[in-house]
Design a protein around this motif. Structure first.
Motif, PDB file in Angstrom:
ATOM      1  N   GLY A   1      -1.847  -3.867 -13.053  1.00 50.39           N
ATOM      2  CA  GLY A   1      -1.467  -2.584 -12.471  1.00 50.39           C
ATOM      3  C   GLY A   1      -0.268  -1.988 -13.206  1.00 50.39           C
ATOM      4  O   GLY A   1      -0.058  -0.772 -13.198  1.00 50.39           O
ATOM      5  N   SER A   2       0.506  -2.847 -13.866  1.00 56.90           N
ATOM      6  CA  SER A   2       1.684  -2.363 -14.597  1.00 56.90           C
ATOM      7  C   SER A   2       1.305  -1.551 -15.830  1.00 56.90           C
ATOM      8  O   SER A   2       2.158  -0.888 -16.406  1.00 56.90           O
TER       9      SER A   2
ATOM     10  N   SER B   1      -4.270   0.158  -0.052  1.00 56.77           N
ATOM     11  CA  SER B   1      -3.626   0.060   1.270  1.00 56.77           C
ATOM     12  C   SER B   1      -4.278   1.008   2.265  1.00 56.77           C
ATOM     13  O   SER B   1      -4.617   2.149   1.918  1.00 56.77           O
TER      14      SER B   1
ATOM     15  N   PHE C   1      -5.771  -4.079  -3.212  1.00 57.29           N
ATOM     16  CA  PHE C   1      -4.515  -3.509  -2.704  1.00 57.29           C
ATOM     17  C   PHE C   1      -4.645  -2.003  -2.492  1.00 57.29           C
ATOM     18  O   PHE C   1      -3.710  -1.248  -2.708  1.00 57.29           O
TER      19      PHE C   1
ATOM     20  N   GLU D   1      10.754  -5.120 -13.300  1.00 58.26           N
ATOM     21  CA  GLU D   1      10.905  -5.315 -14.757  1.00 58.26           C
ATOM     22  C   GLU D   1      10.446  -4.088 -15.523  1.00 58.26           C
ATOM     23  O   GLU D   1      11.023  -3.726 -16.553  1.00 58.26           O
TER      24      GLU D   1
ATOM     25  N   PHE E   1      -5.517   5.211  -1.486  1.00 57.01           N
ATOM     26  CA  PHE E   1      -5.399   5.494  -2.919  1.00 57.01           C
ATOM     27  C   PHE E   1      -5.805   4.224  -3.671  1.00 57.01           C
ATOM     28  O   PHE E   1      -5.192   3.173  -3.511  1.00 57.01           O
TER      29      PHE E   1
ATOM     30  N   THR F   1      -5.311   0.159  -8.363  1.00 57.46           N
ATOM     31  CA  THR F   1      -5.076  -1.176  -8.926  1.00 57.46           C
ATOM     32  C   THR F   1      -6.337  -2.040  -8.868  1.00 57.46           C
ATOM     33  O   THR F   1      -7.063  -2.020  -7.884  1.00 57.46           O
TER      34      THR F   1
HETATM   35  C1  LIG Z   1       2.062  -4.149  -0.515  1.00 48.94           C
HETATM   36  C2  LIG Z   1       1.382  -3.508  -1.691  1.00 48.94           C
HETATM   37  C3  LIG Z   1       0.721  -2.300  -1.522  1.00 48.94           C
HETATM   38  C4  LIG Z   1       0.033  -1.722  -2.580  1.00 48.94           C
HETATM   39  N1  LIG Z   1      -0.664  -0.568  -2.370  1.00 48.94           N
HETATM   40  C5  LIG Z   1      -1.423  -0.067  -3.357  1.00 48.94           C
HETATM   41  C6  LIG Z   1      -2.279   1.062  -3.126  1.00 48.94           C
HETATM   42  O1  LIG Z   1      -2.321   1.630  -2.024  1.00 48.94           O
HETATM   43  N2  LIG Z   1      -3.090   1.480  -4.135  1.00 48.94           N
HETATM   44  C7  LIG Z   1      -3.107   0.871  -5.359  1.00 48.94           C
HETATM   45  O2  LIG Z   1      -3.850   1.311  -6.223  1.00 48.94           O
HETATM   46  N3  LIG Z   1      -2.293  -0.187  -5.613  1.00 48.94           N
HETATM   47  C8  LIG Z   1      -1.477  -0.668  -4.650  1.00 48.94           C
HETATM   48  N4  LIG Z   1      -0.691  -1.779  -4.884  1.00 48.94           N
HETATM   49  C9  LIG Z   1      -0.747  -2.436  -6.177  1.00 48.94           C
HETATM   50  C10 LIG Z   1       0.494  -2.209  -7.018  1.00 48.94           C
HETATM   51  O3  LIG Z   1       0.535  -0.893  -7.480  1.00 48.94           O
HETATM   52  C11 LIG Z   1       0.469  -3.251  -8.160  1.00 48.94           C
HETATM   53  O4  LIG Z   1       0.623  -4.516  -7.557  1.00 48.94           O
HETATM   54  C12 LIG Z   1       1.566  -3.008  -9.192  1.00 48.94           C
HETATM   55  O5  LIG Z   1       1.282  -1.869  -9.965  1.00 48.94           O
HETATM   56  C13 LIG Z   1       1.679  -4.217 -10.144  1.00 48.94           C
HETATM   57  O6  LIG Z   1       0.448  -4.510 -10.718  1.00 48.94           O
HETATM   58  P1  LIG Z   1      -0.165  -5.989 -10.638  1.00 48.94           P
HETATM   59  O7  LIG Z   1      -0.058  -6.485  -9.247  1.00 48.94           O
HETATM   60  O8  LIG Z   1      -1.509  -5.953 -11.271  1.00 48.94           O
HETATM   61  O9  LIG Z   1       0.824  -6.893 -11.498  1.00 48.94           O
HETATM   62  P2  LIG Z   1       0.822  -7.046 -13.085  1.00 48.94           P
HETATM   63  O10 LIG Z   1       0.750  -5.722 -13.744  1.00 48.94           O
HETATM   64  O11 LIG Z   1      -0.176  -8.075 -13.464  1.00 48.94           O
HETATM   65  O12 LIG Z   1       2.289  -7.619 -13.321  1.00 48.94           O
HETATM   66  C14 LIG Z   1       2.657  -8.930 -12.845  1.00 48.94           C
HETATM   67  C15 LIG Z   1       4.152  -9.109 -13.057  1.00 48.94           C
HETATM   68  O13 LIG Z   1       4.402  -9.076 -14.458  1.00 48.94           O
HETATM   69  C16 LIG Z   1       5.684  -8.552 -14.704  1.00 48.94           C
HETATM   70  N5  LIG Z   1       5.554  -7.441 -15.648  1.00 48.94           N
HETATM   71  C17 LIG Z   1       4.579  -6.509 -15.692  1.00 48.94           C
HETATM   72  N6  LIG Z   1       4.807  -5.634 -16.680  1.00 48.94           N
HETATM   73  C18 LIG Z   1       5.937  -6.046 -17.299  1.00 48.94           C
HETATM   74  C19 LIG Z   1       6.707  -5.548 -18.389  1.00 48.94           C
HETATM   75  N7  LIG Z   1       6.337  -4.443 -19.053  1.00 48.94           N
HETATM   76  N8  LIG Z   1       7.829  -6.235 -18.744  1.00 48.94           N
HETATM   77  C20 LIG Z   1       8.200  -7.357 -18.073  1.00 48.94           C
HETATM   78  N9  LIG Z   1       7.525  -7.844 -17.031  1.00 48.94           N
HETATM   79  C21 LIG Z   1       6.416  -7.200 -16.644  1.00 48.94           C
HETATM   80  C22 LIG Z   1       6.244  -8.079 -13.356  1.00 48.94           C
HETATM   81  O14 LIG Z   1       7.137  -9.066 -12.858  1.00 48.94           O
HETATM   82  C23 LIG Z   1       5.032  -8.000 -12.470  1.00 48.94           C
HETATM   83  O15 LIG Z   1       5.343  -8.211 -11.102  1.00 48.94           O
HETATM   84  C24 LIG Z   1       0.038  -2.357  -3.846  1.00 48.94           C
HETATM   85  C25 LIG Z   1       0.723  -3.555  -4.019  1.00 48.94           C
HETATM   86  C26 LIG Z   1       1.400  -4.141  -2.960  1.00 48.94           C
HETATM   87  C27 LIG Z   1       2.090  -5.449  -3.195  1.00 48.94           C
END
Ligand SMILES: Cc1cc2nc3c(=O)[nH]c(=O)nc-3n(C[C@H](O)[C@H](O)[C@H](O)COP(=O)(O)OP(=O)(O)OC[C@H]3O[C@@H](n4cnc5c(N)ncnc54)[C@H](O)[C@@H]3O)c2cc1C
Length: 329
Positions: free
Chosen positions: A67-68, A94, A92, A310, A58, A61
């Motif tokens: 991704g948030s 996976s 990511f 968060e 899938f 991200t």
């Molecule tokens: C082991 C693993 C497997 C994964 N597998 C998949 C997959 O199969 N397919 C896929 O598409 N994605 C996958 N992901 C990605 C995952 O969905 C994203 O890492 C997640 O959505 C967070 O997005 P980001 O890493 O871009 O962090 P960001 O969105 O950049 O956020 C960084 C940090 O900011 C903080 N933050 C974010 N938003 C807020 C808010 N509104 N308020 C306060 N703090 C906030 C949080 O602490 C967060 O950890 C995987 C991730 C991991 C670690």
């Protein structure tokens, strides 16, 4: 609920879900293909996936976008005749290595309102332009095959329009439908992991001697960890089952608050229990001679994927505050 209960048992072993072919991300892909797939998509992709003949991934991200905030991304799917041309950079994704297809989230209408901009499209991984850049090293381990997280580039990937899942613009809604039950599966798996770590902690405390005949479990600090872990796991399980029951009885939408509550709560319970179990084991807990280090390494990500802690806390708090008259966006 049924899968939640099974998921706890399977979670006790790192291979449990794989042996029964209900691991992430395949289980989620099966669910959305089942719910939104056409008859042809089901025959072509769902049947072999359920049979365990193929694997899937899938791809949502992106490294350059948060991704948030799932409505903000750069990957595009442009319609040309009977085809979509997909361009974008994901990471990511996976288990991409060895997968037969990816379900890709891509913007199909940049001018639509944010929640209607993206669609989900099935992209066979042998499509020209599907570039597996690398498996991303995570916490010292790169992994392969189903145990890896890939960086992917989609470079002018052409797929037939019939590979669209659901209707155009429904990518966000399908992602939400996927994540609700998915979080129950994950949380019950976390409870299985917590139980296994708890077992290891208790058996080590009952066996390890600090001096001849002086068992580690006689120390009140260790007893506190055991009692606190037991209480936290029991509470977590009941919370997850309540969320599962709410999904079954009222639907995913009405269970939004419960789902967010368990996602951050249970991930943290699991990490607390694993951490205490490692501490009880001393150096052995850090070594790869027990399962604890693997649980710790893999478990940390649980506070980030499927919504960071968060984000889920914000979802819960906003909903609660709304009941007190404070509307936040
Ligand atoms: C082991 C693993 C497997 C994964 N597998 C998949 C997959 O199969 N397919 C896929 O598409 N994605 C996958 N992901 C990605 C995952 O969905 C994203 O890492 C997640 O959505 C967070 O997005 P980001 O890493 O871009 O962090 P960001 O969105 O950049 O956020 C960084 C940090 O900011 C903080 N933050 C974010 N938003 C807020 C808010 N509104 N308020 C306060 N703090 C906030 C949080 O602490 C967060 O950890 C995987 C991730 C991991 C670690």
């Amino acid at each position: 609920m049924e899968h939640a209960l099974v998921s706890e048992e399977l979670g006790r072993s790192p291979f449990g879900h794989f042996v029964f072919n209900c691991q992430a991300p395949d289980a989620g892909n099966m669910e959305i293909l089942m719910e939104f797939g056409t008859a042809k998509q089901k025959t072509q992709w769902l049947t072999p996936l359920v049979r365990g003949d193929i694997r899937s991934c899938f791809s949502m991200t992106e490294p350059e976008y948060p991704g948030s905030n799932p409505v903000w991304m750069a990957t595009t799917a442009v319609r040309q005749g009977n085809e979509y041309i997909i361009n974008g950079h994901k990471w990511f994704t996976s288990a991409a290595e060895g997968s037969a297809f990816a379900i890709v989230m891509a913007v199909t209408d940049p001018k639509a309102e944010p929640h209607r901009r993206a669609s989900q499209i099935i992209v066979p991984t042998n499509t020209p332009g599907f570039k597996h850049v690398r498996n991303i090293p995570c916490m010292g381990h790169t992994g392969t095959d189903w145990a890896s997280h890939a960086e992917i580039r989609y470079e002018n990937c052409r797929v037939p329009c019939e590979n669209l899942l659901g209707e155009e613009g429904s990518g966000f809604a399908i992602a939400q439908a996927r994540l609700g039950p998915g979080r129950i599966h994950h949380c019950m798996r976390f409870i299985g992991i917590s139980e296994r770590a708890f077992d290891l902690m208790c058996s080590h405390a009952a066996r390890r001697e600090l001096a001849p005949g002086d068992k580690l479990g006689s120390r009140q600090t260790v007893q506190n960890w055991i009692a606190e872990s037991r209480a936290e796991i029991n509470a977590a399980r009941l919370m997850v089952l309540q969320a599962g029951w709410t999904i079954d009885a009222k639907g995913t939408k009405d269970a939004r608050e419960e789902i967010s509550l368990i996602k951050f709560y249970v991930a943290n319970v699991m990490m607390n229990v694993i951490d205490r179990a490692i501490q009880v084991h001393g150096a052995l807990g850090i070594s790869d001679d027990t399962l604890l280090s693997l649980f710790y390494r893999n478990g940390r990500a649980a506070r980030i994927y499927d919504g960071a802690d968060e984000v889920h806390k914000t979802v819960v708090a906003k909903r609660i505050l709304r009941r007190y008259g404070l509307e936040l966006h």
